[in-house]
Design a protein around this motif. Structure first.
Motif, PDB file in Angstrom:
ATOM      1  N   GLU A 171       0.827  -1.200   0.000  1.00  0.00           N
ATOM      2  CA  GLU A 171       0.000   0.000   0.000  1.00  0.00           C
ATOM      3  C   GLU A 171       0.868   1.259   0.000  1.00  0.00           C
ATOM      4  OE1 GLU A 171      -2.524  -0.355   3.364  1.00  0.00           O
ATOM      5  OE2 GLU A 171      -3.856  -1.847   2.445  1.00  0.00           O
ATOM      6  N   HIS A 172       1.985   1.196   0.735  1.00  0.00           N
ATOM      7  CA  HIS A 172       2.887   2.339   0.766  1.00  0.00           C
ATOM      8  C   HIS A 172       3.486   2.594  -0.612  1.00  0.00           C
ATOM      9  CE1 HIS A 172       5.949   5.116   2.163  1.00  0.00           C
ATOM     10  NE2 HIS A 172       6.881   4.349   1.624  1.00  0.00           N
ATOM     11  N   ARG A 173       3.854   1.506  -1.309  1.00  0.00           N
ATOM     12  CA  ARG A 173       4.414   1.671  -2.639  1.00  0.00           C
ATOM     13  C   ARG A 173       3.388   2.270  -3.592  1.00  0.00           C
ATOM     14  NH1 ARG A 173       6.884  -3.376  -1.379  1.00  0.00           N
ATOM     15  NH2 ARG A 173       5.233  -4.489  -2.465  1.00  0.00           N
ATOM     16  N   VAL A 174       2.163   1.769  -3.528  1.00  0.00           N
ATOM     17  CA  VAL A 174       1.120   2.300  -4.401  1.00  0.00           C
ATOM     18  C   VAL A 174       0.883   3.783  -4.113  1.00  0.00           C
ATOM     19  CG1 VAL A 174      -1.325   2.164  -4.988  1.00  0.00           C
ATOM     20  CG2 VAL A 174       0.010   0.069  -4.729  1.00  0.00           C
ATOM     21  N   GLY A 175       0.812   4.128  -2.829  1.00  0.00           N
ATOM     22  CA  GLY A 175       0.620   5.529  -2.473  1.00  0.00           C
ATOM     23  C   GLY A 175       1.778   6.402  -2.915  1.00  0.00           C
ATOM     24  N   LEU A 176       2.995   5.853  -2.780  1.00  0.00           N
ATOM     25  CA  LEU A 176       4.169   6.615  -3.181  1.00  0.00           C
ATOM     26  C   LEU A 176       4.175   6.846  -4.691  1.00  0.00           C
ATOM     27  CD1 LEU A 176       6.764   7.894  -2.096  1.00  0.00           C
ATOM     28  CD2 LEU A 176       7.926   5.726  -2.521  1.00  0.00           C
ATOM     29  N   LEU A 177       3.795   5.827  -5.445  1.00  0.00           N
ATOM     30  CA  LEU A 177       3.743   5.986  -6.896  1.00  0.00           C
ATOM     31  C   LEU A 177       2.663   6.985  -7.305  1.00  0.00           C
ATOM     32  CD1 LEU A 177       4.217   2.289  -8.083  1.00  0.00           C
ATOM     33  CD2 LEU A 177       5.881   4.148  -8.142  1.00  0.00           C
ATOM     34  N   GLU A 178       1.547   6.978  -6.601  1.00  0.00           N
ATOM     35  CA  GLU A 178       0.498   7.964  -6.895  1.00  0.00           C
ATOM     36  C   GLU A 178       0.992   9.375  -6.603  1.00  0.00           C
ATOM     37  OE1 GLU A 178      -2.852   6.781  -4.619  1.00  0.00           O
ATOM     38  OE2 GLU A 178      -3.461   5.176  -5.996  1.00  0.00           O
ATOM     39  N   GLN A 179       1.698   9.531  -5.485  1.00  0.00           N
ATOM     40  CA  GLN A 179       2.256  10.850  -5.170  1.00  0.00           C
ATOM     41  C   GLN A 179       3.274  11.273  -6.220  1.00  0.00           C
ATOM     42  OE1 GLN A 179       3.742  11.191  -1.149  1.00  0.00           O
ATOM     43  NE2 GLN A 179       2.126   9.871  -0.361  1.00  0.00           N
ATOM     44  N   ALA A 180       4.115  10.329  -6.636  1.00  0.00           N
ATOM     45  CA  ALA A 180       5.124  10.658  -7.639  1.00  0.00           C
ATOM     46  C   ALA A 180       4.481  11.062  -8.955  1.00  0.00           C
ATOM     47  CB  ALA A 180       6.053   9.463  -7.848  1.00  0.00           C
ATOM     48  N   SER A 181       3.426  10.365  -9.346  1.00  0.00           N
ATOM     49  CA  SER A 181       2.752  10.691 -10.589  1.00  0.00           C
ATOM     50  C   SER A 181       2.149  12.083 -10.549  1.00  0.00           C
ATOM     51  CB  SER A 181       1.659   9.653 -10.877  1.00  0.00           C
ATOM     52  OG  SER A 181       0.962   9.956 -12.061  1.00  0.00           O
ATOM     53  N   ALA A 182       1.664  12.483  -9.361  1.00  0.00           N
ATOM     54  CA  ALA A 182       1.040  13.802  -9.238  1.00  0.00           C
ATOM     55  C   ALA A 182       2.055  14.916  -9.026  1.00  0.00           C
ATOM     56  CB  ALA A 182       0.034  13.788  -8.082  1.00  0.00           C
ATOM     57  N   ALA A 183       3.161  14.610  -8.335  1.00  0.00           N
ATOM     58  CA  ALA A 183       4.080  15.681  -7.916  1.00  0.00           C
ATOM     59  C   ALA A 183       5.243  15.897  -8.861  1.00  0.00           C
ATOM     60  CB  ALA A 183       4.618  15.376  -6.514  1.00  0.00           C
ATOM     61  N   ILE A 184       5.755  14.837  -9.483  1.00  0.00           N
ATOM     62  CA  ILE A 184       6.936  14.982 -10.334  1.00  0.00           C
ATOM     63  C   ILE A 184       6.516  15.464 -11.715  1.00  0.00           C
ATOM     64  CG2 ILE A 184       8.896  13.790 -11.366  1.00  0.00           C
ATOM     65  CD1 ILE A 184       8.843  11.829  -9.082  1.00  0.00           C
ATOM     66  N   GLY A 185       7.162  16.505 -12.170  1.00  0.00           N
ATOM     67  CA  GLY A 185       6.871  17.036 -13.496  1.00  0.00           C
ATOM     68  C   GLY A 185       5.867  18.162 -13.500  1.00  0.00           C
ATOM     69  N   SER A 186       5.753  18.883 -12.387  1.00  0.00           N
ATOM     70  CA  SER A 186       4.809  20.000 -12.337  1.00  0.00           C
ATOM     71  C   SER A 186       5.282  21.186 -13.164  1.00  0.00           C
ATOM     72  CB  SER A 186       4.596  20.441 -10.889  1.00  0.00           C
ATOM     73  OG  SER A 186       5.802  20.937 -10.323  1.00  0.00           O
ATOM     74  N   SER A 187       6.543  21.187 -13.555  1.00  0.00           N
ATOM     75  CA  SER A 187       7.077  22.278 -14.379  1.00  0.00           C
ATOM     76  C   SER A 187       8.014  21.686 -15.409  1.00  0.00           C
ATOM     77  CB  SER A 187       7.820  23.298 -13.511  1.00  0.00           C
ATOM     78  OG  SER A 187       9.043  22.756 -13.046  1.00  0.00           O
ATOM     79  N   LEU A 188       8.450  22.537 -16.321  1.00  0.00           N
ATOM     80  CA  LEU A 188       9.400  22.117 -17.351  1.00  0.00           C
ATOM     81  C   LEU A 188      10.788  22.645 -17.021  1.00  0.00           C
ATOM     82  CD1 LEU A 188       7.193  22.644 -20.525  1.00  0.00           C
ATOM     83  CD2 LEU A 188       7.904  20.478 -19.511  1.00  0.00           C
ATOM     84  N   ASP A 189      11.150  22.518 -15.741  1.00  0.00           N
ATOM     85  CA  ASP A 189      12.450  22.951 -15.264  1.00  0.00           C
ATOM     86  C   ASP A 189      13.201  21.736 -14.743  1.00  0.00           C
ATOM     87  OD1 ASP A 189      14.073  23.975 -12.598  1.00  0.00           O
ATOM     88  OD2 ASP A 189      14.238  25.350 -14.292  1.00  0.00           O
ATOM     89  N   VAL A 190      14.428  21.552 -15.197  1.00  0.00           N
ATOM     90  CA  VAL A 190      15.201  20.366 -14.838  1.00  0.00           C
ATOM     91  C   VAL A 190      15.456  20.316 -13.333  1.00  0.00           C
ATOM     92  CG1 VAL A 190      17.440  19.236 -15.095  1.00  0.00           C
ATOM     93  CG2 VAL A 190      16.273  20.143 -17.106  1.00  0.00           C
TER      94      VAL A 190
END
Length: 671
Positions: free
Chosen positions: A122-141
């Motif tokens: 469950e922690h992994r699934v939650g972490l992946l959901e957070q990563a999908s939502a949080a990573i890539g919010s901008s086009l800055d490296v």
């Protein structure tokens, strides 16, 4: 009545016989169970256990669990699903009181369920959901790398370092495939648990050469993650012996596990992320490696999007710089200075275009959006403005034609990709240094600010037409007197957010008489003290006049003899100006042909004007609106050679339409 002979057969067996049978039944029922089942006495000691009592021992080491079990013995109320976390394990404890015939508590039947695997999943699934939502919010490296670090620590690792290839920051990338040679990387992000000793860690933005023969270089060489769970045995790691500073950093922080993840997207290597665990944290396992791969893939895709955006933005900036004038042409009509800050790589442009009759056009335009499409559209519109300006169109007609062209370009772009909508604005101003007048028209663009001598600055009252290419073209030309030494300021919304000119007007009020370069720098510095967030433009022009010593005009009758009179007048004026030689001879011929053409095809008096600017300009104005065309006469033709001769001896010539009639002009360069 005697005893029933069958009664002996239905008596319960002796207790010493049932006890082994009960134990066997207990073992049978719990043998295949995923739940640990135990029997406890009143002292919470294990009487019977169907499995290893290790997990029960962990649970009983928690004070809250022991208290709950004692309460169950005292009250008879069962305990259901009491969860506890101990030594990185999550357990669920249930207990049911066992009572004797007299109702007294004999002990407890307790179950212990290990929820660690489920919790980790469950922690992994939650972490992946957070990563999908949080990573890539901008086009800055750098921001994308920081988002990966924030997601990872402390949820998945105790520390993380994200390095990207230095070329990625410039929008470039190596050829697809592994990196076998040494590469230069730049630290893009770092995060660690609070209290970590990070002295000696590479600073964000720092550049270094990736050492070879290390797990980091090996991961980039074959694009396979590297798992090292024995960092505590530093003496056995040859690569750490060659890097004593890193080894000391590991020792200070008790780092014992390292997971190196190459960051690749679309077959291109972008960098690597290195995760660490220290202290009492568990080593990485195969499940963690798989989890790390997913996080790295997500981050790498976002990094590659940022790289591609950077590359497009860089190309757009190059195109934008190349498409705007690198050097403003010199004009005696105006003195100019400008500040152009294309920070957003969009479609902002400006121009100073010399026109016939010593006039000059000042242009400012904006294509909404950024990137190559905006820059390309800007270049197309700027080229069109130059072409229309060469036709001597008045401002409203020029914007009308530009509107039609923009609409066609928008349709073409929609066929190519409907995700981009072409939207543009423009302001076009023409200053006449002889008549001392300005004509202006605007299409969804801030109106110029004017500062005339002896009066406060004000915004030119220009009717705002629709956005170029949108709606129905409806533009009006505004004409105002413009004395010499007046100041014209063309700008965009990037300089004045919202397009409100009040701030610009107030700044110009106290700076109008200073040198234009100083005025430009002072205004931009005051309006954008923190620098621009979007493309910013300020184009300043101080008007000049061509007085009586540089212009002369005559009115001639509609008479064939006017041609010879025009030659005499021009010859006398050129002698007064000190212009002689081939220029004077050619000027007399040009004037003769233009006047002859006007007398032949027009009616009524005609006007002849000479202007001495950077070139000698001859203008003939008549009442006929038809424009002459250059043609080659046959050998037997008696006419048709007049405009050919004008074109042969003049450097430039053309026709300027008027409200009634036209002006034919011809220019000769003066050395």
């Amino acid at each position: 009545m005697g005893p029933d002979p069958d009664a002996q057969e239905h008596r319960p067996p002796p207790l010493d016989v049932l006890r082994p049978l009960g134990a066997d039944l207990f073992d049978v029922l719990t043998a295949e169970s995923l739940v640990d089942v135990h029997v406890l006495d009143r002292e919470l000691s294990v009487v019977r256990s169907a499995s290893s009592p290790a997990r029960l021992g962990l649970a009983l080491s928690v004070p809250e669990v022991r208290q709950a079990l004692r309460t169950a013995l005292a009250t008879g109320a069962p305990v259901r699903g009491l969860q506890c976390a101990v030594r990185r394990a999550t357990l669920s404890v249930s207990a049911f009181p066992l009572r004797g015939p007299d109702g007294g508590a004999l002990g407890l039947a307790a179950t212990v369920t290990d929820l660690t695997a489920r919790e980790r999943a469950e922690h992994r699934v939650g972490l992946l959901e957070q990563a999908s939502a949080a990573i890539g919010s901008s086009l800055d490296v750098f921001r994308t790398a920081a988002e990966l670090a924030d997601i990872t620590v402390p949820a998945f690792a105790d520390a993380i370092a994200v390095d990207v290839l230095d070329s990625v920051l410039h929008g470039e990338a190596p050829a697809p495939g592994p990196l076998l040679d040494a590469v230069t990387v730049r630290r893009a992000a770092f995060a660690a648990m609070p209290g970590a000793d990070v002295a000696g860690v590479h600073a964000i933005g720092g550049v270094r050469l990736m050492r070879r023969a290390t797990p980091y270089a090996d991961a980039l060489a074959d694009l396979t993650p590297r798992l090292v769970n024995d960092l505590t045995g530093l003496d056995q790691e040859e690569w750490l012996e060659r890097d004593p500073k890193r080894a000391e950093l590991f020792r200070r922080n008790s780092a014992h596990a390292m997971l190196v993840l190459p960051l690749t997207a679309r077959g291109v290597v972008l960098g690597l992320a290195v995760l660490y665990r220290a202290g009492e944290s568990e080593p990485f396992d195969d499940v963690d490696v798989d989890m790390g791969k997913v996080l790295a893939a997500r981050a790498a895709l976002c990094l590659d999007n940022a790289r591609l955006y950077t590359r497009e933005r860089t190309l757009a900036r190059i195109a934008q710089r190349d498409l705007v004038p690198a050097r403003v042409p010199h004009s005696r009509a105006v003195e100019t200075a400008h500040t152009y800050l294309p920070v957003a790589a969009g479609g902002t442009w400006f121009d100073v275009i010399p026109l016939s009759g010593a006039r000059v056009a000042l242009v400012a335009g904006d294509v909404q959006g950024s990137g190559l499409r905006a820059a390309t559209a800007m270049g197309q519109l700027r080229t069109a403005v130059h072409a229309f300006a060469a036709m001597d169109l008045e401002p409203a007609e020029l914007l009308t034609r530009l509107h039609e062209l923009t609409a066609r370009l928008a349709m073409e772009q929609q066929h190519a990709g409907p995700e981009y909508e072409l939207a543009a604005g423009c302001v076009y101003v023409v200053h006449d240094p002889v008549e001392l007048r300005c004509e202006a028209a605007a299409a969804a663009h801030p109106a110029p600010v004017v500062a005339v001598p002896g009066a406060p600055p004000y915004s030119l009252d220009v009717d705002q037409g629709p956005q170029l290419g949108s709606g129905t073209a409806s533009y009006r030309t505004t004409s105002v007197a413009m004395p010499a030494d007046s100041l014209l300021a063309l700008f965009n919304r990037g300089l004045v957010p919202g397009g409100d000119p009040a701030a610009l007007e107030s700044r110009l009020a106290g700076l109008r008489d200073r040198p234009l370069r100083q005025v430009c720098d002072a205004v931009v510095g005051a309006l954008l003290p923190q620098g621009p967030e979007d493309d910013a433009l300020l184009l300043l022009a101080r008007t000049r006049t061509l007085g009586p010593d540089a212009t002369v005009s005559w009115t001639l009758p509609d008479d064939p003899r006017s041609a010879s009179r025009a030659r005499r007048l021009v010859a006398g004026q050129l002698a007064e100006w000190g212009i002689d030689g081939e220029v004077a001879v050619a000027a007399e011929l040009i004037v003769s042909e233009l006047v002859t053409n006007a007398v032949r095809y027009a009616s009524g008096p005609l006007d002849l004007r000479l202007i001495r600017d950077n070139a000698l300009i001859c203008e003939v104005t008549d009442t006929n609106s038809a424009s002459p065309h250059l043609r080659l006469a046959d050998e037997n033709d008696e006419g048709g050679r007049g405009m050919y001769l004008v074109g042969r001896f003049a450097d430039r010539w053309g026709t300027r339409a008027l409200a009634r009639g036209k002006t034919i002009w011809a220019e000769q360069r003066l050395t």
